[in-house]
Design an enzyme around this catalytic site. Structure first.
Site, PDB file in Angstrom:
ATOM      1  N   ASP A 241      81.507  91.760 -14.705  1.00  0.00           N
ATOM      2  CA  ASP A 241      81.809  91.031 -13.472  1.00  0.00           C
ATOM      3  C   ASP A 241      83.288  91.113 -13.137  1.00  0.00           C
ATOM      4  O   ASP A 241      84.133  91.353 -14.002  1.00  0.00           O
ATOM      5  CB  ASP A 241      81.394  89.570 -13.608  1.00  0.00           C
ATOM      6  CG  ASP A 241      82.165  88.859 -14.717  1.00  0.00           C
ATOM      7  OD1 ASP A 241      82.342  89.466 -15.789  1.00  0.00           O
ATOM      8  OD2 ASP A 241      82.586  87.699 -14.513  1.00  0.00           O
ATOM      9  N   GLU A 242      83.608  90.905 -11.894  1.00  0.00           N
ATOM     10  CA  GLU A 242      84.988  90.745 -11.409  1.00  0.00           C
ATOM     11  C   GLU A 242      85.929  91.826 -11.924  1.00  0.00           C
ATOM     12  O   GLU A 242      87.087  91.549 -12.262  1.00  0.00           O
ATOM     13  CB  GLU A 242      85.505  89.348 -11.763  1.00  0.00           C
ATOM     14  CG  GLU A 242      84.716  88.249 -11.066  1.00  0.00           C
ATOM     15  CD  GLU A 242      85.113  86.850 -11.489  1.00  0.00           C
ATOM     16  OE1 GLU A 242      85.102  85.943 -10.624  1.00  0.00           O
ATOM     17  OE2 GLU A 242      85.423  86.639 -12.685  1.00  0.00           O
ATOM     18  N   ALA A 243      85.430  93.057 -11.966  1.00  0.00           N
ATOM     19  CA  ALA A 243      86.262  94.187 -12.410  1.00  0.00           C
ATOM     20  C   ALA A 243      87.060  94.718 -11.213  1.00  0.00           C
ATOM     21  O   ALA A 243      86.969  95.898 -10.855  1.00  0.00           O
ATOM     22  CB  ALA A 243      85.381  95.275 -13.024  1.00  0.00           C
TER      23      ALA A 243
END
Length: 529
Positions: free
Chosen positions: A334-336
């Site tokens: 996530d949230e890369a």
């Protein structure tokens, strides 16, 4: 689910909850202290309740009858450990005799986790096909006994179990709770305390978020600075901490004793500052950043183009998989925001086979569906009701192609979201999540276009940016956690807020007896203290 079926299910539960197995309330007064808890007053709601007959009374002569198997005896010992302090009774385990509390394994329509509970004046029998079902039946029995049974000192009783039959099995096989031990570190004892709370509501998966920008929490022999350096702080500063391999094995053992499977998560390629700070060579520029104690996200990334990154991943996954008897290994994803889309796809294409090579199935946050999920992978959806149609459609397409879904919508079941603007703990980026909002949705139809058959279950994540004690965990998990557990366990036909809120309110004296602090939401008709 047709509206009529849901209404019928709710009416059946209300009817079951309204039947006392012992005498009526005294004229002009509340229910007698000797009235047994109605069979339907259980969370999660059982699949089938048939109330009737005289209650069983636990007395000094009660024995817990088990068969000769080690697994059944363990469940019996667990039950005895719950009942002995408050009742003051010996409650010996025996393989002989009649009556008492009987725990038995038998062939039947129970599945892996289902059970049947029969109660009459002569005794209580819990029957299941597997030990997990017996254990879940014991949790139901706990809730049918007075709340004072949870206390650690002798209480007066009486200890009545209403007469009748419960037939019960879960809607979903995956019913999880996540604890973030990276933003703030929680000790083995604190994790085990939470495991006991999860077990009461038939949660069967403990997802441990073991790495993030603020801390690396698991020892890795081949990369020792991950724990020694990367685990040395936490949000706001402080000593942080990490689990030795022996610590982690103890958590796994304890969870298994409560029939929970541990799902370890190493978040990557983003949320990796603790690892990047520990080893300069994992950074594309070869320079290690400082440790981070803030709460921003999306600024870190492993260096996708370097082979050492995959040597690192291989070592970490191999060592963690060897410690983990469970089926799954969570790879985050996530949230890369600091990883390009092309690099993200390349990274996931290389990392997922590493997990498979180590004998585990992949779980990733739902951004994994923007790459190519491996066969058998599960995507954990954490979007909002307001998440874009395009993002939801991407998840639905993956589900249509065979990817299973775990549902964790942040504006429904993220337990770290504030209840209201006045909640002292927690965050509000997904909005305020009151108790009714957390409960009042259907996992089976939540993601448009995703087949209901793709939904493997639900999970309630608890992120710890603002949480540092067990009391903090309790304040945010209760009373929302039991509702998520019910969404995962109970038939959709039982889903009704009014009936549920009444059953939830009845849990309050049990939490008081257990020392669980909770938010007294004005949406719930709590009993007077």
């Amino acid at each position: 689910m047709p509206r009529t079926s849901r209404a019928l299910g709710a009416l059946l539960l209300v009817a079951a909850a309204g039947v006392f197995a012992v005498g009526a309330a005294p004229a002009g007064g509340a229910a007698s202290a000797t009235a047994a808890t109605p069979l339907g007053q259980v969370v999660p709601a059982p699949a089938s309740v048939q109330a009737g007959g005289n209650p069983y009374r636990v007395t000094a002569g009660t024995r817990i009858r088990v068969d000769g198997s080690r697994e059944v005896r363990r469940v019996g010992e667990y039950l005895a450990d719950v009942l002995r302090p408050s009742t003051g009774y010996r409650l010996p385990l025996t393989t002989r005799g009649q009556g008492g509390i009987r725990l038995r394994l038998a062939k039947g329509p129970y599945g892996a986790e289902g059970y049947r509970l029969d109660s009459a004046a002569s005794g209580v029998t819990i029957t299941a096909g597997e030990p997990a079902g017996l254990f879940h039946g014991v949790q139901t029995l706990r809730q049918l006994l007075p709340a004072a049974v949870e206390k650690k000192s002798v209480q007066p009783g009486p200890w009545l179990v209403a007469g009748g039959t419960i037939k019960d099995s879960p809607r979903y096989a995956y019913r999880g709770a996540m604890l973030d031990v990276s933003r703030h570190f929680f000790t083995v004892a604190q994790v085990e305390h939470y495991i006991d709370e999860l077990a009461l509501y038939k949660i069967n998966e403990l997802h441990l978020h073991l790495s993030d920008d603020q801390g690396w929490r698991i020892a890795v022999d081949s990369w020792p600075r991950l724990a020694a350096h990367g685990g040395s702080t936490q949000v706001g500063g402080g000593a942080g901490g990490h689990y030795t391999k022996a610590d982690y094995r103890e958590i796994v053992r304890y969870a298994a004793s409560r029939h929970l499977e541990v799902v370890p998560e190493i978040d990557m390629p983003g949320h990796t500052n603790a690892a990047l700070s520990s080893y300069a060579e994992l950074n594309c520029d070869g320079a290690a950043p400082p440790l981070y104690t803030g709460t921003e996200v999306g600024f870190s990334s492993l260096c996708v183009s370097q082979q050492i990154t995959y040597d690192f991943v291989d070592d970490v996954v191999r060592e963690l998989a060897a410690l983990t008897p469970g089926r799954y290994l969570h790879i985050g994803g996530d949230e890369a925001h600091s990883t390009s889309h092309d690099d993200y796809v390349k990274f996931m294409d290389r990392v997922q086979p590493v997990v498979a090579k180590c004998g585990k199935k992949v779980i990733g946050w739902h951004q994994l569906t923007g790459a190519t999920p491996a066969k058998g992978a599960l995507a954990q959806y954490w979007g909002l009701d307001s998440t874009s149609a395009a993002e939801k459609a991407q998840v639905a397409r993956a589900a249509q192609n065979g990817t299973g879904l775990i549902l964790s919508p942040a504006d429904r079941v993220y337990l770290d979201m504030k209840y209201t603007k006045d909640t002292p703990l927690g965050l509000a980026w997904a909005g305020y999540v009151e108790v009714r909002r957390s409960y009042d949705w259907d996992p089976g139809g939540y993601v448009p276009g995703a087949p209901a058959s793709a939904v493997r279950g639900v999970e309630a994540p608890l992120w710890s940016e603002t949480l540092s004690t067990s009391a903090d965990i309790d304040a945010m998990a209760f009373p929302r956690l039991p509702g998520v557990a019910e969404l995962g366990w109970s038939p959709a036909a039982t889903h009704d807020w009014d009936a549920y809120s009444t059953r939830l309110a009845a849990q309050a004296p049990r939490w008081d007896a257990l020392g669980i602090g909770y938010y007294r939401s004005p949406q719930v008709p709590w009993p007077a203290r």
